[in-house]
Design a protein around this motif. Structure first.
Motif, PDB file in Angstrom:
ATOM      1  N   TRP A 327       0.872  -1.182   0.000  1.00 40.65           N
ATOM      2  CA  TRP A 327       0.000   0.000   0.000  1.00 40.65           C
ATOM      3  C   TRP A 327       0.904   1.226   0.000  1.00 40.65           C
ATOM      4  O   TRP A 327       1.706   1.399   0.921  1.00 40.65           O
ATOM      5  CB  TRP A 327      -0.833  -0.064   1.278  1.00 40.65           C
ATOM      6  CG  TRP A 327      -1.857   0.985   1.529  1.00 40.65           C
ATOM      7  CD1 TRP A 327      -1.821   1.926   2.529  1.00 40.65           C
ATOM      8  CD2 TRP A 327      -3.101   1.179   0.854  1.00 40.65           C
ATOM      9  NE1 TRP A 327      -2.961   2.686   2.503  1.00 40.65           N
ATOM     10  CE2 TRP A 327      -3.765   2.248   1.478  1.00 40.65           C
ATOM     11  CE3 TRP A 327      -3.711   0.547  -0.230  1.00 40.65           C
ATOM     12  CZ2 TRP A 327      -5.011   2.697   1.070  1.00 40.65           C
ATOM     13  CZ3 TRP A 327      -4.964   1.005  -0.636  1.00 40.65           C
ATOM     14  CH2 TRP A 327      -5.593   2.061   0.001  1.00 40.65           C
ATOM     15  N   VAL A 328       0.786   2.046  -1.030  1.00 46.77           N
ATOM     16  CA  VAL A 328       1.701   3.189  -1.170  1.00 46.77           C
ATOM     17  C   VAL A 328       0.926   4.484  -0.970  1.00 46.77           C
ATOM     18  O   VAL A 328      -0.176   4.653  -1.501  1.00 46.77           O
ATOM     19  CB  VAL A 328       2.360   3.186  -2.572  1.00 46.77           C
ATOM     20  CG1 VAL A 328       3.281   4.390  -2.736  1.00 46.77           C
ATOM     21  CG2 VAL A 328       3.126   1.894  -2.799  1.00 46.77           C
ATOM     22  N   GLU A 329       1.545   5.382  -0.224  1.00 43.18           N
ATOM     23  CA  GLU A 329       0.899   6.660   0.087  1.00 43.18           C
ATOM     24  C   GLU A 329       1.697   7.798  -0.550  1.00 43.18           C
ATOM     25  O   GLU A 329       2.909   7.874  -0.374  1.00 43.18           O
ATOM     26  CB  GLU A 329       0.917   6.807   1.613  1.00 43.18           C
ATOM     27  CG  GLU A 329      -0.071   7.787   2.134  1.00 43.18           C
ATOM     28  CD  GLU A 329      -0.008   7.857   3.662  1.00 43.18           C
ATOM     29  OE1 GLU A 329       0.268   6.829   4.319  1.00 43.18           O
ATOM     30  OE2 GLU A 329      -0.219   8.971   4.176  1.00 43.18           O
ATOM     31  N   LEU A 330       0.999   8.676  -1.263  1.00 45.56           N
ATOM     32  CA  LEU A 330       1.630   9.858  -1.851  1.00 45.56           C
ATOM     33  C   LEU A 330       1.287  11.063  -0.968  1.00 45.56           C
ATOM     34  O   LEU A 330       0.449  10.957  -0.064  1.00 45.56           O
ATOM     35  CB  LEU A 330       1.110  10.081  -3.274  1.00 45.56           C
ATOM     36  CG  LEU A 330       1.344   8.949  -4.278  1.00 45.56           C
ATOM     37  CD1 LEU A 330       0.848   9.366  -5.671  1.00 45.56           C
ATOM     38  CD2 LEU A 330       2.817   8.555  -4.341  1.00 45.56           C
ATOM     39  N   PRO A 331       1.880  12.220  -1.229  1.00 47.10           N
ATOM     40  CA  PRO A 331       1.500  13.403  -0.426  1.00 47.10           C
ATOM     41  C   PRO A 331      -0.017  13.633  -0.492  1.00 47.10           C
ATOM     42  O   PRO A 331      -0.646  13.325  -1.517  1.00 47.10           O
ATOM     43  CB  PRO A 331       2.269  14.537  -1.110  1.00 47.10           C
ATOM     44  CG  PRO A 331       3.441  13.860  -1.752  1.00 47.10           C
ATOM     45  CD  PRO A 331       2.953  12.505  -2.179  1.00 47.10           C
ATOM     46  N   PRO A 332      -0.593  14.178   0.592  1.00 43.99           N
ATOM     47  CA  PRO A 332      -2.058  14.204   0.731  1.00 43.99           C
ATOM     48  C   PRO A 332      -2.810  14.937  -0.372  1.00 43.99           C
ATOM     49  O   PRO A 332      -3.953  14.607  -0.664  1.00 43.99           O
ATOM     50  CB  PRO A 332      -2.286  14.922   2.077  1.00 43.99           C
ATOM     51  CG  PRO A 332      -0.948  15.308   2.588  1.00 43.99           C
ATOM     52  CD  PRO A 332       0.112  14.701   1.748  1.00 43.99           C
ATOM     53  N   GLU A 333      -2.163  15.908  -1.028  1.00 44.24           N
ATOM     54  CA  GLU A 333      -2.906  16.677  -2.045  1.00 44.24           C
ATOM     55  C   GLU A 333      -2.981  15.922  -3.386  1.00 44.24           C
ATOM     56  O   GLU A 333      -3.668  16.346  -4.309  1.00 44.24           O
ATOM     57  CB  GLU A 333      -2.281  18.069  -2.229  1.00 44.24           C
ATOM     58  CG  GLU A 333      -0.903  18.119  -2.883  1.00 44.24           C
ATOM     59  CD  GLU A 333       0.264  17.746  -1.944  1.00 44.24           C
ATOM     60  OE1 GLU A 333       0.005  17.334  -0.788  1.00 44.24           O
ATOM     61  OE2 GLU A 333       1.425  17.827  -2.378  1.00 44.24           O
ATOM     62  N   LEU A 393       4.254  14.049  -9.485  1.00 46.37           N
ATOM     63  CA  LEU A 393       4.551  14.820  -8.260  1.00 46.37           C
ATOM     64  C   LEU A 393       5.268  16.124  -8.602  1.00 46.37           C
ATOM     65  O   LEU A 393       5.054  17.152  -7.948  1.00 46.37           O
ATOM     66  CB  LEU A 393       5.398  14.008  -7.281  1.00 46.37           C
ATOM     67  CG  LEU A 393       4.769  12.766  -6.649  1.00 46.37           C
ATOM     68  CD1 LEU A 393       5.597  12.275  -5.465  1.00 46.37           C
ATOM     69  CD2 LEU A 393       3.331  12.983  -6.201  1.00 46.37           C
ATOM     70  N   GLU A 394       6.109  16.077  -9.642  1.00 45.57           N
ATOM     71  CA  GLU A 394       6.875  17.283 -10.000  1.00 45.57           C
ATOM     72  C   GLU A 394       5.962  18.391 -10.492  1.00 45.57           C
ATOM     73  O   GLU A 394       6.309  19.558 -10.447  1.00 45.57           O
ATOM     74  CB  GLU A 394       7.906  16.934 -11.081  1.00 45.57           C
ATOM     75  CG  GLU A 394       9.180  16.353 -10.472  1.00 45.57           C
ATOM     76  CD  GLU A 394      10.033  15.633 -11.521  1.00 45.57           C
ATOM     77  OE1 GLU A 394      10.930  14.880 -11.096  1.00 45.57           O
ATOM     78  OE2 GLU A 394       9.772  15.794 -12.747  1.00 45.57           O
ATOM     79  N   GLU A 395       4.784  18.009 -10.993  1.00 38.54           N
ATOM     80  CA  GLU A 395       3.857  19.034 -11.488  1.00 38.54           C
ATOM     81  C   GLU A 395       3.378  19.948 -10.374  1.00 38.54           C
ATOM     82  O   GLU A 395       2.816  20.997 -10.611  1.00 38.54           O
ATOM     83  CB  GLU A 395       2.652  18.378 -12.150  1.00 38.54           C
ATOM     84  CG  GLU A 395       2.967  17.871 -13.516  1.00 38.54           C
ATOM     85  CD  GLU A 395       1.852  17.006 -14.045  1.00 38.54           C
ATOM     86  OE1 GLU A 395       0.721  17.081 -13.523  1.00 38.54           O
ATOM     87  OE2 GLU A 395       2.118  16.240 -14.979  1.00 38.54           O
TER      88      GLU A 395
END
Ligand SMILES: Cc1ncc(COP(=O)(O)O)c(C=O)c1O
Length: 396
Positions: A327-333, A393-395
């Motif tokens: 289960w992978v989590e990215l930044p909340p936004e 993410l870079e966007e």
């Protein structure tokens, strides 16, 4: 056509789509939670099939009893006693057509329109969908790395009172997060619910796919009241295609399940019950499980190493100690539904985390299955997904 209201509750088609992704060689799918077909013991299955036809004869092609084949139920109870340290009588177990049927029948048995079902979140999408059809309100209880958060559970039990008609949980290497509840949390959970007259459905689909330890004692083994109903399955440890699973419950509750099972499909398929019974009696299921857990532990490691190498640092995960998923989590936004569109354009599939929330959805997570892919596909798929994620993410 005028459809029943319940069909409108099933707007999330992620699981249906995971089951029907095209068999396209260029697609690398981390979406479905399937066991690896390479793990099926085909020679032994063939012997079980042939011998069943010879030895059981026409009985294997007649209706089974609604409760299921006696001899198979005995075998399952023996395994549960040995592996999970929990004893049920022959009257307290029923064979079901997949554990999905056990979950579905539980909704049928306990839930009326507008009742409340509590889920640990995130949770198994198939259970969320099955139980949604009973027109209940589904409330998610947050979890941490040790399982359901007991204070949050207590708050909901007080807040919703008598409206709560069921709690559904997966304490072992759960789908989708791969996390397992600690022993302490299991005991605290039973203490928190024991004064309420609410059934708990404990889904043990992954309990024996344990990489580092023996399976932990299930909730049902701490339950002195007979409040916990246990559903188990051969789908993840043996073969999902046989659709042989079981449900254990206190005898008075089981009487009701029997009536429902009879009303919904009369009995589970007879031939696969005989075949499963033959396999359990003549072959070594524990050795088979050791083989598959070795394979899945290896694939988990391959996936984790690839994530470490190719994913951006902002992507976080906990190494699962069992089960079939990371289960992978990215930044909340961030929103993994958007990420999925970009990944699919590069022939990579996964299920966005939001699909696994019955309520209060989070959108920045994703579930990656590692059991059903060869090493090369895991590595190249994660490399591509890592690149796509970095760009996303870079966007900013
Ligand atoms: C937690 C959980 N329970 C039940 C099932 C369904 O299993 P079965 O094949 O026994 O219906 C699954 C399948 O993915 C699952 O993940």
């Amino acid at each position: 056509m005028r459809y029943a209201d319940r069909i409108t509750f099933l707007e999330d088609r992620s699981l249906l789509e995971a089951f029907s992704l095209p068999k396209d060689d260029s697609l690398i799918s981390f979406a479905a939670g399937f066991p690896s077909p390479d793990s099926y013991p085909m020679e032994e299955i063939e012997e079980a099939f042939m011998k069943t036809i010879k030895e059981a004869g026409p009985a294997a092609f007649s209706y089974a009893t609604t409760q299921g084949l006696d001899s198979l139920r005995e075998e399952i109870l023996k395994r549960m006693k040995g592996k999970l340290k929990v004893s049920f009588s022959m009257e307290e177990i029923i064979i079901t057509s997949g554990s999905q049927q056990g979950v579905d029948m539980s909704g049928m048995l306990f839930v009326n329109k507008d009742d409340i079902i509590l889920f640990e979140t995130p949770s198994y999408l198939g259970a969320v969908n099955a139980l949604r059809t009973y027109e209940a309100k589904l409330i998610g209880i947050p979890t941490d790395k040790d399982g359901i958060i007991i204070d949050e559970l207590k708050k909901s039990l007080v807040e919703y009172g008598d409206l709560v008609k069921m709690i559904y949980v997966i304490p072992d290497y759960q789908n989708p997060t791969g996390r397992s509840w600690s022993c302490e949390r299991r005991k605290d959970f039973i203490n928190a619910i024991k004064d309420y007259d609410i059934p708990v459905i404990e889904d043990g689909a992954y309990s024996e796919i344990a990489f580092d330890t023996e399976p932990l004692r299930p909730l049902v083994s701490y339950d002195e009241k007979g409040q916990v109903i246990y559903v188990g399955t051969f789908s993840k440890i043996f073969s999902p295609g046989l659709r042989v699973a079981w449900l254990c419950a206190r005898e008075d509750i089981m009487e009701k399940y029997l009536v429902l099972k009879n009303a919904s499909d009369l009995a589970s398929a007879t031939i696969t019950q005989y075949q499963m019974d033959y396999y359990l009696k003549h072959f070594d299921m524990d050795k088979h499980i050791e083989k598959i857990t070795t394979l899945y532990r290896h694939r988990r490691n391959v996936m984790a190493d690839a994530i470490d190498k190719f994913f951006p640092e902002e992507a976080k995960y906990l190494l699962p100690k069992g089960g079939l998923f990371i289960w992978v989590e990215l930044p909340p936004e961030k929103d993994t539904r958007e990420l999925l569109k970009r990944a699919l354009a590069k022939n990579i599939a996964f299920i966005p985390g939001s699909a696994f929330y019955p309520s209060n959805r989070k959108y920045n997570e994703m579930r990656l299955n590692f059991s059903n892919l060869e090493d090369e596909d895991i590595i190249s798929g994660i490399e591509i997904l890592g690149e796509v994620t970095k760009k996303y993410l870079e966007e900013g």
